[in-house]
Design an enzyme around this catalytic site. Structure first.
Site, PDB file in Angstrom:
ATOM      1  N   GLY A   1     -16.723   6.528 -23.198  1.00 16.12           N
ATOM      2  CA  GLY A   1     -15.438   6.868 -23.771  1.00 16.12           C
ATOM      3  C   GLY A   1     -15.409   6.524 -25.237  1.00 16.12           C
ATOM      4  NE  ARG A   2      -9.177   6.732 -26.681  1.00 16.06           N
ATOM      5  CZ  ARG A   2      -7.960   7.114 -26.917  1.00 16.06           C
ATOM      6  NH1 ARG A   2      -7.684   7.741 -28.035  1.00 16.06           N
ATOM      7  NH2 ARG A   2      -7.001   6.872 -26.074  1.00 16.06           N
ATOM      8  CB  SER A   3     -13.024   1.685 -26.671  1.00 13.45           C
ATOM      9  OG  SER A   3     -12.649   1.821 -25.313  1.00 13.45           O
ATOM     10  CB  ALA A   4     -16.359   0.721 -23.384  1.00  8.48           C
TER      11      ALA A   4
ATOM     12  CB  VAL B   1     -18.745   2.702 -17.604  1.00 12.61           C
ATOM     13  CG1 VAL B   1     -18.652   1.988 -16.252  1.00 12.61           C
ATOM     14  CG2 VAL B   1     -17.452   2.532 -18.388  1.00 12.61           C
TER      15      VAL B   1
ATOM     16  CE  LYS C   1     -13.821   0.359 -20.698  1.00 12.55           C
ATOM     17  NZ  LYS C   1     -12.413   0.686 -20.363  1.00 12.55           N
TER      18      LYS C   1
ATOM     19  CG  ASP D   1      -6.134   7.112 -22.735  1.00 17.04           C
ATOM     20  OD1 ASP D   1      -6.019   8.318 -23.032  1.00 17.04           O
ATOM     21  OD2 ASP D   1      -7.227   6.510 -22.766  1.00 17.04           O
TER      22      ASP D   1
ATOM     23  CB  ILE E   1     -21.705   5.903 -14.296  1.00  9.01           C
ATOM     24  CG1 ILE E   1     -20.963   4.602 -14.635  1.00  9.01           C
ATOM     25  CG2 ILE E   1     -22.849   5.657 -13.333  1.00  9.01           C
ATOM     26  CD1 ILE E   1     -20.313   3.935 -13.427  1.00  9.01           C
ATOM     27  N   GLY E   2     -20.812   6.728 -17.578  1.00  4.90           N
ATOM     28  CA  GLY E   2     -19.709   7.276 -18.360  1.00  4.90           C
ATOM     29  C   GLY E   2     -19.617   6.662 -19.734  1.00  4.90           C
TER      30      GLY E   2
END
Length: 198
Positions: A31-34, A36, A47, A128, A28-29
């Site tokens: 990002g720069r670190s994980a 999800v 996550k 952030d 579902i998503g």
């Protein structure tokens, strides 16, 4: 259903790209670190941090614990090695609202402020904060996600700048309420380069 740990072990990454997931999970998503995932048929989101960021799971878990039982953050369910399980939030991000033309109201902005003030009262420093980290739930409440950077020491200008732009431009009567993703991304890039009059 298989245990969460078993599902996570079945996820295949190539650096920060998800290349294989078990059928019980839905991406579902990212990002720069994980990345999800929703656990299919449940109200749980997992996550999973990329290998070089795995230590952030424990850090973010502790932050969610500080924010627990509060209306503006998802419930923390489990913290494991390199992953978190939190409440899955049904709704859309404020970014999605801009793309879909769903008006962002002053009461939504006020709810974000309340959420951030609550975090500050808990000794945290919200950082952030951007449109993809703010969820408008199906019952018209605001919840914030991705709190891992809430312990940074420096002041983050993102939310104050978003608020200034909201009141200076978005609230104008004839200002558009719907934007294509490429336009939003262009504005984000210009903002990061400090090329916008905010």
């Amino acid at each position: 259903m298989k245990p969460i740990k078993e599902l996570i072990l079945a996820i295949k990454f190539d650096k920060d790209q998800v290349i294989e997931i078990p059928s019980e999970l839905q991406l579902i998503g990212q990002g720069r670190s994980a990345a999800v995932f929703r656990v299919v048929g449940s109200m749980k989101a997992v996550k999973v941090f990329y290998s070089e960021q795995r230590d952030l799971a424990e850090k973010e878990g502790k932050i969610y614990e500080q924010l627990s039982n509060y209306v503006y953050y998802p419930q923390l369910i489990e913290v494991g090695e390199g992953y978190l399980v939190i409440e899955y939030l049904e709704g859309m991000t404020l970014y999605d609202c801009l793309v879909s033309g769903i008006p962002i109201t002053p009461s939504m902005v006020d709810m974000v402020d309340e959420a951030l003030n609550y975090a500050r009262a808990k000794g945290l420093n919200p950082s952030d904060i951007h449109l993809r980290n703010i969820i408008l739930t199906n019952d018209h409440k605001i919840k914030l996600i991705d709190v891992v950077r809430f312990t940074q020491e420096k002041e983050c200008p993102h939310w104050p700048d978003l608020k200034r732009a909201y009141y200076a431009y978005y609230q104008r009567r004839f200002f558009p309420k719907r934007f294509p993703p490429f336009f939003i991304e262009m504005v984000i890039r210009l903002y990061r380069r400090r090329l916008l009059p905010i």
